[in-house]
Design an enzyme around this catalytic site. Sequence first.
Site, PDB file in Angstrom:
ATOM      1  N   ARG A  53       0.839  -1.210   0.000  1.00 42.43           N
ATOM      2  CA  ARG A  53       0.000   0.000   0.000  1.00 42.43           C
ATOM      3  C   ARG A  53       0.871   1.256   0.000  1.00 42.43           C
ATOM      4  O   ARG A  53       0.566   2.236  -0.675  1.00 42.43           O
ATOM      5  CB  ARG A  53      -0.957  -0.024   1.196  1.00 42.43           C
ATOM      6  CG  ARG A  53      -1.978   1.116   1.154  1.00 42.43           C
ATOM      7  CD  ARG A  53      -3.083   0.957   2.181  1.00 42.43           C
ATOM      8  NE  ARG A  53      -2.577   1.053   3.542  1.00 42.43           N
ATOM      9  CZ  ARG A  53      -3.327   0.860   4.635  1.00 42.43           C
ATOM     10  NH1 ARG A  53      -4.602   0.552   4.521  1.00 42.43           N
ATOM     11  NH2 ARG A  53      -2.809   0.961   5.830  1.00 42.43           N
ATOM     12  N   LYS A 152      -2.688   6.911   1.118  1.00 42.67           N
ATOM     13  CA  LYS A 152      -2.595   7.173   2.562  1.00 42.67           C
ATOM     14  C   LYS A 152      -1.594   8.311   2.748  1.00 42.67           C
ATOM     15  O   LYS A 152      -0.415   8.085   2.998  1.00 42.67           O
ATOM     16  CB  LYS A 152      -2.183   5.892   3.296  1.00 42.67           C
ATOM     17  CG  LYS A 152      -2.548   5.916   4.757  1.00 42.67           C
ATOM     18  CD  LYS A 152      -2.496   4.526   5.345  1.00 42.67           C
ATOM     19  CE  LYS A 152      -2.517   4.573   6.846  1.00 42.67           C
ATOM     20  NZ  LYS A 152      -3.618   5.325   7.437  1.00 42.67           N
ATOM     21  N   GLU A 185     -15.967   6.431   6.136  1.00 46.99           N
ATOM     22  CA  GLU A 185     -15.117   5.727   7.103  1.00 46.99           C
ATOM     23  C   GLU A 185     -15.075   6.511   8.401  1.00 46.99           C
ATOM     24  O   GLU A 185     -15.611   7.618   8.493  1.00 46.99           O
ATOM     25  CB  GLU A 185     -13.706   5.550   6.537  1.00 46.99           C
ATOM     26  CG  GLU A 185     -13.015   6.867   6.221  1.00 46.99           C
ATOM     27  CD  GLU A 185     -11.641   6.702   5.580  1.00 46.99           C
ATOM     28  OE1 GLU A 185     -11.147   5.569   5.443  1.00 46.99           O
ATOM     29  OE2 GLU A 185     -11.059   7.738   5.223  1.00 46.99           O
TER      30      GLU A 185
HETATM   31  N1  PMP Z   1      -9.303   4.772   7.339  1.00 42.66           N
HETATM   32  C1  PMP Z   1      -8.409   5.697   7.748  1.00 42.66           C
HETATM   33  C2  PMP Z   1      -8.653   7.128   7.391  1.00 42.66           C
HETATM   34  C3  PMP Z   1      -7.273   5.312   8.477  1.00 42.66           C
HETATM   35  O1  PMP Z   1      -6.385   6.239   8.861  1.00 42.66           O
HETATM   36  C4  PMP Z   1      -7.089   3.954   8.800  1.00 42.66           C
HETATM   37  C5  PMP Z   1      -5.880   3.539   9.613  1.00 42.66           C
HETATM   38  N2  PMP Z   1      -4.780   3.296   8.786  1.00 42.66           N
HETATM   39  C6  PMP Z   1      -8.040   3.017   8.372  1.00 42.66           C
HETATM   40  C7  PMP Z   1      -9.140   3.472   7.636  1.00 42.66           C
HETATM   41  C8  PMP Z   1      -7.873   1.550   8.643  1.00 42.66           C
HETATM   42  O2  PMP Z   1      -6.881   0.997   7.801  1.00 42.66           O
HETATM   43  P1  PMP Z   1      -5.923  -0.171   8.271  1.00 42.66           P
HETATM   44  O3  PMP Z   1      -6.783  -1.320   8.696  1.00 42.66           O
HETATM   45  O4  PMP Z   1      -5.100  -0.467   7.076  1.00 42.66           O
HETATM   46  O5  PMP Z   1      -5.116   0.365   9.398  1.00 42.66           O
END
Ligand code: PMP
Length: 293
Positions: A53, A152, A185
Amino acid sequence: MNEAVCWLNGELLPARAACVPVSDHGLLYGDGVFEGIRFYHGRAFRLAEHLDRLQRSAAAICLMLPYERAALTAAVAATIAAYGRPDGYLRLVVTRGAGRLGLDPASCQKPNLFILADELALVSEAVRAQGARVIIASTRRIAPDALDPRIKSLNYLNHILARIEATQAGADEAILLNAQGRVAEGTADNVFVARGGVLLTPPADDGALEGITRAAVLELAAAGGIPWAVRSLGAFDLYTAEECFLTGTGAELIPVREVDGRAAGACPGPVFRRLQAAFHRLVERETTTARVA
Ligand code: PMP
């Protein structure tokens, strides 16, 4: 408490001694990408997925990672070893690097890459046990056609504004809707609901990060015979859910007990309990046996 440590451009330091220049465009403009990674038993969980990622995020913003994959994997291992605790959280950040004032990244010669190891407690143990009280933020998620949610990036202000709303409302977390009013989210997590016995989570197109914990939970649902679908959701789906929960690297799995003052179904519900137990088994399995990143 063990002191936080930082691997910075190849050097291991106490975190308080690790510095990047004030002219770094990561600081000046939020120009950079990152990953949050948990480690258990001294091993990073799903490191290959996180590094994949990271590579996609970097490629999408024309940022060349300053280290090859094998070097990054070794750096993560060295950081965990230096931290000295078996369990913790890593923040792997790649900034655009020091440059001249002005947005153009062309003046930035070399990205800075650091990996910070520390503890992260997103919510208290009481909230983990009893469930989170969440609000739907009035701050809408930045549109996916403005900034792709799969990147990200270091730009978290949109989510920070929602987080401030949660704190001001006395809630544990906020959920962002997109401009169309669909659930995107949480501020640092993905959202799941169970409705009619089916597990549902919003698509990236609605503004969800393609969470690594989300993917693991969907895998576990499939393996456990729990029907699931990636589908658009509205506030109504949260208000009338049989179960609702959040997933993320920091969050792991957190049950939701209330959304905007409405009881969010069973908390923790049967689907949540099964998935949480399966998630813990998965973490144990993958971090106590070799899995190549
Ligand atoms: N959405 C956002 C905005 C985040 O910052 C995160 C944390 N990384 C997640 C979702 C969850 O993603 P992950 O399970 O890859 O940590």
